[in-house]
Enzyme design. Structure first.
Site, PDB file in Angstrom:
ATOM      1  N   HIS A  23     -11.246 -57.301  30.869  1.00 24.06           N
ATOM      2  CA  HIS A  23     -10.035 -58.041  30.676  1.00 24.06           C
ATOM      3  C   HIS A  23     -10.002 -58.347  29.039  1.00 24.06           C
ATOM      4  CE1 HIS A  23     -13.702 -60.658  31.074  1.00 24.06           C
ATOM      5  NE2 HIS A  23     -13.154 -61.327  29.935  1.00 24.06           N
ATOM      6  N   ASP A  76     -23.640 -73.640  29.757  1.00 21.52           N
ATOM      7  CA  ASP A  76     -22.553 -73.464  28.599  1.00 21.52           C
ATOM      8  C   ASP A  76     -21.855 -74.646  28.265  1.00 21.52           C
ATOM      9  OD1 ASP A  76     -20.630 -72.499  26.477  1.00 21.52           O
ATOM     10  OD2 ASP A  76     -19.805 -71.050  28.110  1.00 21.52           O
ATOM     11  N   HIS A  88     -26.700 -66.037  27.805  1.00 23.46           N
ATOM     12  CA  HIS A  88     -25.520 -66.881  27.373  1.00 23.46           C
ATOM     13  C   HIS A  88     -25.008 -67.601  28.577  1.00 23.46           C
ATOM     14  CE1 HIS A  88     -23.771 -63.132  27.927  1.00 23.46           C
ATOM     15  NE2 HIS A  88     -22.651 -63.683  28.050  1.00 23.46           N
ATOM     16  N   ASP A  89     -25.019 -67.039  29.781  1.00 25.15           N
ATOM     17  CA  ASP A  89     -24.436 -67.299  31.040  1.00 25.15           C
ATOM     18  C   ASP A  89     -25.410 -68.425  31.800  1.00 25.15           C
ATOM     19  OD1 ASP A  89     -22.151 -65.994  30.483  1.00 25.15           O
ATOM     20  OD2 ASP A  89     -22.917 -64.084  31.298  1.00 25.15           O
ATOM     21  N   GLU A  96     -23.401 -55.539  33.320  1.00 23.39           N
ATOM     22  CA  GLU A  96     -23.677 -56.783  33.765  1.00 23.39           C
ATOM     23  C   GLU A  96     -23.316 -56.606  35.418  1.00 23.39           C
ATOM     24  OE1 GLU A  96     -22.331 -61.351  33.260  1.00 23.39           O
ATOM     25  OE2 GLU A  96     -21.038 -59.844  32.990  1.00 23.39           O
ATOM     26  N   ASP A 152     -19.698 -55.902  29.935  1.00 22.21           N
ATOM     27  CA  ASP A 152     -19.287 -57.348  30.604  1.00 22.21           C
ATOM     28  C   ASP A 152     -18.576 -57.125  31.984  1.00 22.21           C
ATOM     29  OD1 ASP A 152     -19.593 -60.128  30.051  1.00 22.21           O
ATOM     30  OD2 ASP A 152     -17.296 -59.995  30.360  1.00 22.21           O
ATOM     31  N   ARG A 207     -25.888 -71.869  24.435  1.00 19.90           N
ATOM     32  CA  ARG A 207     -25.310 -71.206  23.341  1.00 19.90           C
ATOM     33  C   ARG A 207     -25.723 -71.839  22.138  1.00 19.90           C
ATOM     34  NH1 ARG A 207     -20.156 -67.906  25.662  1.00 19.90           N
ATOM     35  NH2 ARG A 207     -20.875 -67.478  27.709  1.00 19.90           N
ATOM     36  N   ARG A 263     -23.408 -53.109  25.974  1.00 10.92           N
ATOM     37  CA  ARG A 263     -23.485 -53.833  27.118  1.00 10.92           C
ATOM     38  C   ARG A 263     -22.021 -54.356  27.797  1.00 10.92           C
ATOM     39  NH1 ARG A 263     -21.915 -59.462  28.778  1.00 10.92           N
ATOM     40  NH2 ARG A 263     -23.519 -60.158  30.184  1.00 10.92           N
TER      41      ARG A 263
END
Length: 342
Positions: free
Chosen positions: A9, A230, A185-186, A119, A90, A234, A88
């Site tokens: 996206h 989050d 980060h997730d 991912e 996403d 982060r 990487r």
């Protein structure tokens, strides 16, 4: 250096998307996205596909040749101009397989050893056939390890069964390069998942660094950063050493030095679970002329362990002391025993 690519996206300010917003069906970019009808927005309703139901993240149509060419140009640019080491990818499971096959051909033709990491949060064999990714973020490993060590809601038997399923889901050469992480980060910070108990995290690191695959450290976890979901996970790195957990930091450094020193510690050692004592996690790693046995006591009570005959008078490479037939292991402690074949 590995860059994070979001080829599923775009952002709301992406010029082609803004062009569609402005010109609607007359835009030359209208087929770059999954548009149901015009206008794109009707009050609180959007008429285009998005990622995570977020209007600010319109989903790209990666079946469109122009989109493919645009994204593949991006993939090539950073390798050709800056010689990056990997990508990487996403939300990789929401992009069609044909595009990823073209992506691999493109980047590998420029730099054959560029690392392609996807991912994927579930079983990933469709992407690991040799024509798409080199590895995936091994969240199945992550969840099993966190349940056992951090949350302590899993038994030794259940943990072994979960990890055995993961290992048997893929060929050995795929397992050897699996991207094994404990947090990202997730997800909440791993020390926070351990309820702030550093000793749980140390045992997690012992297992992560000795399990088959590539261990990944999320920045700051090695010095005890905490944080929930989050944006807590982060927050900025803490560079002031007086505010860092240096004991944890040097613990991690010592584990890494052992990985470098012993072949069986690393990813290519043959892994096997062993059952030495109730509620104690035990496993061996065998490679070249040596075998290591890892014994981890997750509980807070002392455990008495009878060692196999072939590990009688073995060297504990963590404490640098020899252990006879019997091992006494206090709560939240571990041993790493070495047996040489020569």
């Amino acid at each position: 250096v590995m860059l994070d690519a979001v080829f599923n996206h775009s952002g709301y300010g992406f010029k082609p998307f803004q062009d569609v917003l402005e010109k609607e069906e007359h835009s030359t970019y209208k087929d770059w996205f999954h548009i149901k009808k015009f206008p794109l927005q009707e009050e609180n309703k959007v008429n285009y596909r998005t990622f995570g139901f977020e209007p600010i993240m319109p989903k790209l149509n990666t079946e469109n040749k122009e989109v493919q060419n645009y994204l593949l140009h991006v993939a090539k640019y950073w390798i050709e101009e800056f010689n990056i080491d990997g990508w990487r990818l996403d939300v990789a499971n929401e992009v069609d397989h044909h595009f990823w096959r073209e992506f691999r051909k493109t980047v590998k033709s420029i730099k054959p050893d560029v690392y392609i990491l996807g991912e994927i949060w579930h079983d990933s064999m469709p992407w690991l056939q040799g024509d798409q990714f080199d590895a995936v973020m091994n969240y199945r490993f992550t969840n099993a390890a966190l349940d056992f060590f951090a949350k302590q809601i899993s038994t030794v038997e259940k943990f072994q069964n979960e990890l055995t399923k993961v290992m048997q889901s893929y060929p050995q050469h795929v397992n050897e390069v699996a991207f094994n992480l404990l947090g990202s980060h997730d997800t909440p910070r791993v020390l926070t998942m351990c309820q702030g108990e550093t000793q749980r995290l140390k045992l997690l690191y012992v297992f992560q660094f000795s399990f088959t695959g590539t261990p990944c450290i999320y920045y700051g976890d090695e010095i005890g950063l905490t944080g929930g979901d989050d944006p807590g996970c982060r927050k900025c790195m803490e560079w002031d050493s007086t505010k860092q957990d240096l004991d944890l930091f040097f613990f991690v450094k010592k584990l890494l030095s052992l990985r470098k020193k012993y072949a069986s510690f690393r990813s290519y050692g043959e892994f096997a679970f062993k059952n030495l004592a109730k509620d104690v996690l035990s496993y061996t790693k065998t490679a070249e002329s040596e075998e290591l046995m890892f014994i981890i006591n997750r509980s807070n009570v002392k455990k008495e362990i009878q060692l196999p005959d072939n590990f009688n008078h073995a060297l504990d490479i963590w404490t640098n002391q020899y252990v006879s037939k019997h091992l006494s292991l206090k709560g939240h402690d571990f041993a790493i025993l070495l047996k040489n074949f020569k």
